[in-house]
Motif scaffolding. Structure first.
Motif, PDB file in Angstrom:
ATOM      1  N   TRP A 252       0.917  -1.193   0.070  1.00  0.00           N
ATOM      2  CA  TRP A 252       0.077  -0.032  -0.010  1.00  0.00           C
ATOM      3  C   TRP A 252       0.881   1.191   0.272  1.00  0.00           C
ATOM      4  O   TRP A 252       0.366   2.493  -0.160  1.00  0.00           O
ATOM      5  CB  TRP A 252      -0.989   0.022   1.405  1.00  0.00           C
ATOM      6  CG  TRP A 252      -1.960  -1.000   1.143  1.00  0.00           C
ATOM      7  CD1 TRP A 252      -2.550  -1.450   0.085  1.00  0.00           C
ATOM      8  CD2 TRP A 252      -2.834  -1.644   2.210  1.00  0.00           C
ATOM      9  NE1 TRP A 252      -3.580  -2.492   0.362  1.00  0.00           N
ATOM     10  CE2 TRP A 252      -3.990  -2.514   1.769  1.00  0.00           C
ATOM     11  CE3 TRP A 252      -2.731  -1.444   3.509  1.00  0.00           C
ATOM     12  CZ2 TRP A 252      -4.526  -3.066   2.717  1.00  0.00           C
ATOM     13  CZ3 TRP A 252      -3.589  -2.075   4.480  1.00  0.00           C
ATOM     14  CH2 TRP A 252      -4.541  -2.842   3.952  1.00  0.00           C
TER      15      TRP A 252
ATOM     16  N   PHE B  60      -6.485 -10.916   6.807  1.00  0.00           N
ATOM     17  CA  PHE B  60      -6.701 -10.094   5.392  1.00  0.00           C
ATOM     18  C   PHE B  60      -5.727 -10.806   4.474  1.00  0.00           C
ATOM     19  O   PHE B  60      -6.100 -11.163   3.295  1.00  0.00           O
ATOM     20  CB  PHE B  60      -6.569  -8.736   5.330  1.00  0.00           C
ATOM     21  CG  PHE B  60      -6.702  -8.059   4.034  1.00  0.00           C
ATOM     22  CD1 PHE B  60      -7.947  -8.003   3.523  1.00  0.00           C
ATOM     23  CD2 PHE B  60      -5.895  -7.245   3.788  1.00  0.00           C
ATOM     24  CE1 PHE B  60      -8.320  -7.487   2.277  1.00  0.00           C
ATOM     25  CE2 PHE B  60      -6.002  -6.516   2.668  1.00  0.00           C
ATOM     26  CZ  PHE B  60      -7.200  -6.455   1.713  1.00  0.00           C
TER      27      PHE B  60
ATOM     28  N   CYS C 134      -6.046 -10.525   0.440  1.00  0.00           N
ATOM     29  CA  CYS C 134      -4.721  -9.925  -0.141  1.00  0.00           C
ATOM     30  C   CYS C 134      -3.499 -11.143  -0.116  1.00  0.00           C
ATOM     31  O   CYS C 134      -2.858 -10.797   0.425  1.00  0.00           O
ATOM     32  CB  CYS C 134      -4.501  -8.715   0.568  1.00  0.00           C
ATOM     33  SG  CYS C 134      -3.416  -7.768  -0.441  1.00  0.00           S
TER      34      CYS C 134
ATOM     35  N   CYS D  14      -8.720  -9.882  -5.467  1.00  0.00           N
ATOM     36  CA  CYS D  14      -9.036  -8.404  -5.717  1.00  0.00           C
ATOM     37  C   CYS D  14     -10.412  -8.060  -5.650  1.00  0.00           C
ATOM     38  O   CYS D  14     -11.266  -7.006  -5.319  1.00  0.00           O
ATOM     39  CB  CYS D  14      -8.301  -7.446  -6.678  1.00  0.00           C
ATOM     40  SG  CYS D  14      -6.337  -7.620  -6.388  1.00  0.00           S
TER      41      CYS D  14
ATOM     42  N   CYS E 281     -12.478  -7.972  -2.680  1.00  0.00           N
ATOM     43  CA  CYS E 281     -11.744  -7.152  -1.609  1.00  0.00           C
ATOM     44  C   CYS E 281     -12.534  -6.219  -0.963  1.00  0.00           C
ATOM     45  O   CYS E 281     -12.935  -5.380  -1.848  1.00  0.00           O
ATOM     46  CB  CYS E 281     -10.401  -6.601  -2.253  1.00  0.00           C
ATOM     47  SG  CYS E 281      -9.404  -5.780  -1.026  1.00  0.00           S
TER      48      CYS E 281
ATOM     49  N   CYS F 224      -7.916   0.978  -2.504  1.00  0.00           N
ATOM     50  CA  CYS F 224      -6.367   0.359  -2.736  1.00  0.00           C
ATOM     51  C   CYS F 224      -5.475   1.073  -3.909  1.00  0.00           C
ATOM     52  O   CYS F 224      -5.802   1.099  -4.983  1.00  0.00           O
ATOM     53  CB  CYS F 224      -6.734  -1.205  -2.857  1.00  0.00           C
ATOM     54  SG  CYS F 224      -4.877  -2.010  -3.429  1.00  0.00           S
TER      55      CYS F 224
ATOM     56  N   LYS G 284      -4.843  -1.585  -6.859  1.00  0.00           N
ATOM     57  CA  LYS G 284      -5.707  -2.006  -7.706  1.00  0.00           C
ATOM     58  C   LYS G 284      -6.069  -0.491  -8.581  1.00  0.00           C
ATOM     59  O   LYS G 284      -6.248  -0.701  -9.643  1.00  0.00           O
ATOM     60  CB  LYS G 284      -7.081  -2.043  -6.709  1.00  0.00           C
ATOM     61  CG  LYS G 284      -8.308  -2.517  -7.563  1.00  0.00           C
ATOM     62  CD  LYS G 284      -8.223  -4.018  -7.762  1.00  0.00           C
ATOM     63  CE  LYS G 284      -9.642  -4.285  -8.474  1.00  0.00           C
ATOM     64  NZ  LYS G 284      -9.703  -5.203  -9.560  1.00  0.00           N
TER      65      LYS G 284
HETATM   66  S1  SF4 Z   1      -7.615  -4.745  -4.090  1.00  0.00           S
HETATM   67 FE1  SF4 Z   1      -5.616  -4.197  -3.264  1.00  0.00          FE
HETATM   68  S2  SF4 Z   1      -5.720  -4.746  -1.068  1.00  0.00           S
HETATM   69 FE2  SF4 Z   1      -7.413  -5.784  -1.938  1.00  0.00          FE
HETATM   70  S3  SF4 Z   1      -6.717  -7.562  -2.549  1.00  0.00           S
HETATM   71 FE3  SF4 Z   1      -6.016  -6.471  -4.359  1.00  0.00          FE
HETATM   72  S4  SF4 Z   1      -4.203  -5.603  -3.845  1.00  0.00           S
HETATM   73 FE4  SF4 Z   1      -4.865  -6.378  -1.913  1.00  0.00          FE
END
Ligand code: SF4
Length: 217
Positions: free
Chosen positions: A154, A188, A193, A200, A203, A209, A212
């Protein structure tokens, strides 16, 4: 990622994470509230699946509930009781050394501060912080592989090792999240993740995110 953005994510995950598997040491902590058992199960959990840790802990505690009782067991017996946890031979020896240190230096009571916990044989920062949080309800920042990976993913920290991550989190993460941060990110990181093939689409924080959004989804 700024602190405010991270907190938005954490507030969502705080509501969600109990749906996923709670880390095994947390479960043992909630059931026993026993610092010695929490310390032992943390040692057993390294490089071992939660289910295996759970069963090995139960077998061991059915024969030895206290450091004194564990000290009286031969290493071979401890090995048999904790098999097949990862590195069971090394861990059996380490548990015996740990029991001896707790009995001889701390009158059979696990110490309740970071500096003393770190003096125990084989106890590193991850274990010491986890014991502090779960056994004594004190603030600690426990950084395992998921916490290190996701905090970097992140962009909340930019670090190379879990230890560096711990020190950065101690500076940047608001204290009210310290105790929960590990539980939330371990659950999580195992369920959603994941390091390989993250889920994703399912998620709950995908809209926030940065990874993403970089992928244009
Ligand atoms: S959206 Fe981002 S936080 Fe969620 S699983 Fe995918 S990479 Fe991980």
């Amino acid at each position: 990622m700024k602190t405010g953005e991270l907190e938005k994510i954490l507030k969502i995950l705080e509501r969600e994470y109990k749906k996923w598997d709670v880390p095994v040491v947390t479960m043992i902590a909630e059931r026993t509230h026993d610092p010695w058992k929490i310390l032992v199960s943390t040692v057993l959990s390294g490089r071992t699946k939660d289910e295996v840790t759970w069963k090995a802990s139960e077998r061991l505690f059915s024969h030895a509930k206290t450091p004194e009782e564990l000290l009286s067991l031969p290493v071979k017996t401890i090995e048999k009781l904790i098999y097949p946890v990862g590195f069971y031979r090394t861990k059996a020896k380490r548990l015996k050394e740990l029991a001896r240190a707790v009995v001889e230096n701390y009158k059979g009571k696990v110490p309740d501060n970071l500096d003393e916990l770190l003096k125990l044989p084989g106890v590193g920062r991850k274990t010491a912080n986890l014991v502090l949080i779960h056994a004594f309800d004190k603030d600690g920042v426990c950084v395992d592989t998921h916490v290190h990976r996701i905090s970097n993913l992140w962009g909340f920290v930019k670090t190379k090792t879990p230890e560096e991550t711990e020190f950065e989190l101690r500076k940047k993460l608001p204290r009210k999240w310290w105790k929960l941060y590990n539980d939330i990110l371990v659950a999580f990181g195992q369920a959603i993740c994941r390091p390989v093939k993250p889920r994703c689409e399912e998620c709950p924080v995908k809209d926030l995110c940065p990874v993403k959004s970089r992928q244009g989804a």
